[in-house]
Write an enzyme that holds these catalytic residues in place. Structure first.
Site, PDB file in Angstrom:
ATOM      1  N   LYS A  24       0.834  -1.215   0.000  1.00 30.06           N
ATOM      2  CA  LYS A  24       0.000   0.000   0.000  1.00 30.06           C
ATOM      3  C   LYS A  24       0.865   1.259   0.000  1.00 30.06           C
ATOM      4  O   LYS A  24       0.629   2.188  -0.777  1.00 30.06           O
ATOM      5  CB  LYS A  24      -0.896   0.004   1.248  1.00 30.06           C
ATOM      6  CG  LYS A  24      -1.522   1.355   1.531  1.00 30.06           C
ATOM      7  CD  LYS A  24      -2.198   1.428   2.887  1.00 30.06           C
ATOM      8  CE  LYS A  24      -1.307   1.638   4.063  1.00 30.06           C
ATOM      9  NZ  LYS A  24      -1.232   2.966   4.663  1.00 30.06           N
ATOM     10  N   ASN A  25       1.875   1.294   0.870  1.00 30.37           N
ATOM     11  CA  ASN A  25       2.637   2.538   1.031  1.00 30.37           C
ATOM     12  C   ASN A  25       3.621   2.783  -0.113  1.00 30.37           C
ATOM     13  O   ASN A  25       4.245   3.839  -0.181  1.00 30.37           O
ATOM     14  CB  ASN A  25       3.348   2.567   2.385  1.00 30.37           C
ATOM     15  CG  ASN A  25       2.359   2.821   3.513  1.00 30.37           C
ATOM     16  OD1 ASN A  25       1.200   3.184   3.269  1.00 30.37           O
ATOM     17  ND2 ASN A  25       2.789   2.615   4.753  1.00 30.37           N
ATOM     18  N   ARG A 102      -4.233  10.184   4.588  1.00 27.60           N
ATOM     19  CA  ARG A 102      -3.206  11.197   4.686  1.00 27.60           C
ATOM     20  C   ARG A 102      -2.347  11.250   3.412  1.00 27.60           C
ATOM     21  O   ARG A 102      -1.684  12.242   3.135  1.00 27.60           O
ATOM     22  CB  ARG A 102      -2.352  10.805   5.887  1.00 27.60           C
ATOM     23  CG  ARG A 102      -1.222  11.671   6.157  1.00 27.60           C
ATOM     24  CD  ARG A 102      -0.395  11.116   7.287  1.00 27.60           C
ATOM     25  NE  ARG A 102       0.902  11.754   7.264  1.00 27.60           N
ATOM     26  CZ  ARG A 102       1.110  12.985   7.654  1.00 27.60           C
ATOM     27  NH1 ARG A 102       0.125  13.690   8.135  1.00 27.60           N
ATOM     28  NH2 ARG A 102       2.298  13.522   7.578  1.00 27.60           N
ATOM     29  N   CYS A 126      -4.735   7.845   9.822  1.00 29.45           N
ATOM     30  CA  CYS A 126      -4.813   7.176  11.120  1.00 29.45           C
ATOM     31  C   CYS A 126      -4.612   8.148  12.279  1.00 29.45           C
ATOM     32  O   CYS A 126      -3.693   8.965  12.247  1.00 29.45           O
ATOM     33  CB  CYS A 126      -3.702   6.128  11.213  1.00 29.45           C
ATOM     34  SG  CYS A 126      -4.104   4.599  10.407  1.00 29.45           S
ATOM     35  N   ARG A 131       0.982  14.343  13.314  1.00 34.16           N
ATOM     36  CA  ARG A 131       1.566  13.963  12.025  1.00 34.16           C
ATOM     37  C   ARG A 131       1.790  15.221  11.222  1.00 34.16           C
ATOM     38  O   ARG A 131       0.956  15.646  10.439  1.00 34.16           O
ATOM     39  CB  ARG A 131       0.663  12.967  11.304  1.00 34.16           C
ATOM     40  CG  ARG A 131       0.495  11.719  12.113  1.00 34.16           C
ATOM     41  CD  ARG A 131      -0.205  10.650  11.355  1.00 34.16           C
ATOM     42  NE  ARG A 131       0.609  10.100  10.287  1.00 34.16           N
ATOM     43  CZ  ARG A 131       0.202   9.101   9.504  1.00 34.16           C
ATOM     44  NH1 ARG A 131      -0.985   8.584   9.675  1.00 34.16           N
ATOM     45  NH2 ARG A 131       0.998   8.626   8.568  1.00 34.16           N
ATOM     46  N   ASP A 134       5.439  19.797   8.140  1.00 36.71           N
ATOM     47  CA  ASP A 134       6.252  21.007   7.983  1.00 36.71           C
ATOM     48  C   ASP A 134       7.495  20.783   7.122  1.00 36.71           C
ATOM     49  O   ASP A 134       7.918  21.679   6.393  1.00 36.71           O
ATOM     50  CB  ASP A 134       6.623  21.588   9.365  1.00 36.71           C
ATOM     51  CG  ASP A 134       7.199  20.551  10.318  1.00 36.71           C
ATOM     52  OD1 ASP A 134       6.867  19.358  10.169  1.00 36.71           O
ATOM     53  OD2 ASP A 134       7.985  20.921  11.198  1.00 36.71           O
ATOM     54  N   ASP A 314       4.976   0.412  11.990  1.00 33.70           N
ATOM     55  CA  ASP A 314       3.747  -0.193  11.462  1.00 33.70           C
ATOM     56  C   ASP A 314       3.586  -1.655  11.877  1.00 33.70           C
ATOM     57  O   ASP A 314       2.562  -2.273  11.560  1.00 33.70           O
ATOM     58  CB  ASP A 314       3.716  -0.082   9.926  1.00 33.70           C
ATOM     59  CG  ASP A 314       3.537   1.353   9.458  1.00 33.70           C
ATOM     60  OD1 ASP A 314       3.160   2.203  10.293  1.00 33.70           O
ATOM     61  OD2 ASP A 314       3.779   1.632   8.271  1.00 33.70           O
ATOM     62  N   ARG A 406      -8.387  -0.345   5.076  1.00 33.59           N
ATOM     63  CA  ARG A 406      -7.604   0.740   4.477  1.00 33.59           C
ATOM     64  C   ARG A 406      -6.257   0.209   3.991  1.00 33.59           C
ATOM     65  O   ARG A 406      -5.660   0.777   3.085  1.00 33.59           O
ATOM     66  CB  ARG A 406      -7.368   1.846   5.511  1.00 33.59           C
ATOM     67  CG  ARG A 406      -8.616   2.624   5.841  1.00 33.59           C
ATOM     68  CD  ARG A 406      -8.307   3.793   6.744  1.00 33.59           C
ATOM     69  NE  ARG A 406      -7.108   4.434   6.286  1.00 33.59           N
ATOM     70  CZ  ARG A 406      -6.182   4.962   7.075  1.00 33.59           C
ATOM     71  NH1 ARG A 406      -6.332   4.960   8.367  1.00 33.59           N
ATOM     72  NH2 ARG A 406      -5.105   5.522   6.566  1.00 33.59           N
TER      73      ARG A 406
END
Ligand code: EPU
Length: 427
Positions: A24-25, A102, A126, A131, A134, A314, A406
């Site tokens: 997924k990521n 996100r 999440c 989170r 910046d 994770d 998700r």
């Protein structure tokens, strides 16, 4: 919204093979890369999880054409996504899209680079603590973007982005991905230092190079990107999901289970393998598979989450569930997110003996877990609760299980094939 409740009759041994889906990521930033040019990107091994569907919807919202295909049919894994952005029609990623994942922030860099304008609603995702983004914004501003907050939206504008020499003040996965993508179309050379080294970042670089980007690694954690005027289409296979693989590997370490986890890159999970070996778990590794057999007496562990190649945040929640089965006192420190122990209160409802003190959880085992009514608070917490439910005596019901979907493709179906009594109820 309709609640999704997972119910599990625990205590059944799991046995057999499970094949890991695409990451997924990795898929999320790679889909965002579609903004970088008009060519067709064809992705294979895409996990059709909720966050990926939302990212695809976001791309459609801003002008992408595309389709999701499943060569094997039905719900089977290994989807293909073809996507192209002939023109970036609208610079707006709406709240409806951004509040669910996100990863929508990943569109900021590519949109700015392609059309000089982006309006992205502030990202959701999440609830695991602060989170911040910046570092993303600092990087884009130094490349010449003007960024303002307009209510719920981040509004950014620029002429052509300019190459920079930028050191990330701290490791950030999506921050590195955002700036890498932005830099591929910037004028001149960009050097990004102190970059995140997660395999998902590396996989994005593989895709960007296939699209014609000029990116090389310098030293241990810097990327040097020579900006191009355009990128083209490419075909790309998404890497296997190391967090999903790790979740099933941990599942195999519970008493009574014997699982083969297939289609993995063992090198992506070095720290987890070290921790499990230190606990005395019966785990072995072959070229593309893990094998775990539960039943060994598990020793406690001291684990600290850290950026790659450290122990992944994770997998912290899932390992915490396993540590309730180790005899003795374990300690898990969470250094990446400041509120990622929400699974602990739920595990306590199952009888776990865990105290959270500051950034650490102290787990006293071994505890016989019992089924309970639980609530999933975030994606990885929900996986931890599923693992608890599988090991517990009696029935466990997990409300708000949308969270699981998700990021885990077909998890109930995969577990059913391993012999679990798990069902999904929508109510
Ligand atoms: N941070 C800042 N400023 C920034 C960016 C990050 O202070 O500009 C801080 C964060 O507040 C956090 C830490 O740095 O404390 C790490 O954040 P990072 O930016 O690396 O996290 P992310 O990119 O938002 C990705 C994954 C997460 C995973 C983290 C850490 C995606 C889409 N998400 O998030 O995945 O936990 O890296 O590895 O890639 C998940 O899949 O369950 C998940 C939460």
């Amino acid at each position: 919204m309709q609640d999704i409740i997972i119910s599990i009759q625990g205590g059944r041994p799991l046995a057999g093979s499970v094949v890991v889906s695409g990451a997924k990521n990795a898929a999320l930033p790679e889909l965002a890369a579609a903004c970088l040019g008009p060519g067709v990107l064809e992705f294979s091994n895409v996990p059709l999880v909720e966050d990926v569907k939302v990212m695809f919807a976001a791309l459609r919202e801003i002008g992408a054409e595309g389709e999701i295909a499943n060569p094997l049919g039905g719900d089977s894994q290994g989807h293909i996504i073809r996507v192209a952005m002939p023109v970036l029609r609208s610079p707006l990623v709406s709240q409806r899209i951004a509040r669910t994942t996100r990863a929508s922030v990943l569109l900021l860099g590519p949109m700015l680079a392609r059309c000089g304008e982006a309006r992205v609603s502030l990202p959701g995702g999440c609830p695991i603590g602060e989170r911040k983004i910046d570092f993303h914004l600092q990087g884009l501003e130094s490349m010449g973007a003007e960024i303002r907050f307009e209510g719920e939206y981040l509004a950014a504008r620029c002429d052509r982005l300019q190459g920079i020499d930028f050191t990330f003040p701290g490791k950030t996965v999506t921050g590195t991905e955002n700036l890498l993508m932005a830099a591929t179309l910037a004028e001149g050379t960009t050097i990004l230092r102190n970059c995140a080294l997660e395999p998902e970042v590396e996989d994005l670089v593989v895709l960007l190079r296939a699209m014609g980007a000029d990116i090389r690694m310098e030293g241990e954690d810097a990327y040097v990107i020579r900006g191009r005027t355009a990128l083209h289409g490419a075909a790309h296979r998404v890497i296997p999901d190391r967090i999903e693989a790790g979740t099933y590997l941990i599942a195999g370490c519970f008493a009574g289970n014997e699982i083969r986890v297939e289609g993995v890159v063992p090198g992506h999970l070095g720290e987890l393998l070290t921790v499990l070996a230190g606990m005395g778990a019966s785990v072995s590794v072959s070229e593309h598979a893990f094998h775990a057999r539960g039943g060994s007496m598990l020793h406690p562990a001291e684990v600290v989450t850290a950026p790659y190649p450290g122990f992944p945040t994770d997998l912290q929640a899932q390992l915490t569930t396993l540590l309730t089965q180790a005899t003795g006192v374990s300690r898990v420190r969470e250094t990446i997110f400041n509120d990622r122990f929400r699974h602990v209160d739920e595990l306590k409802l199952m009888g776990a003996d865990i105290d959270v003190r500051g950034d650490a959880a102290v787990i006293r085992g071994r505890t016989g877990l019992r089924g309970a009514g639980l609530r999933a608070t975030d994606l990885r917490a929900s996986a931890a609760l599923v693992l608890g439910g599988l090991a517990a005596a009696g029935e466990t019901r997990i409300a708000n299980s949308y969270q699981l979907f998700r990021g885990y493709e077909n998890m109930p179906e995969k577990l059913q094939k391993l012999g679990a009594a798990i069902a999904i109820n929508r109510g």
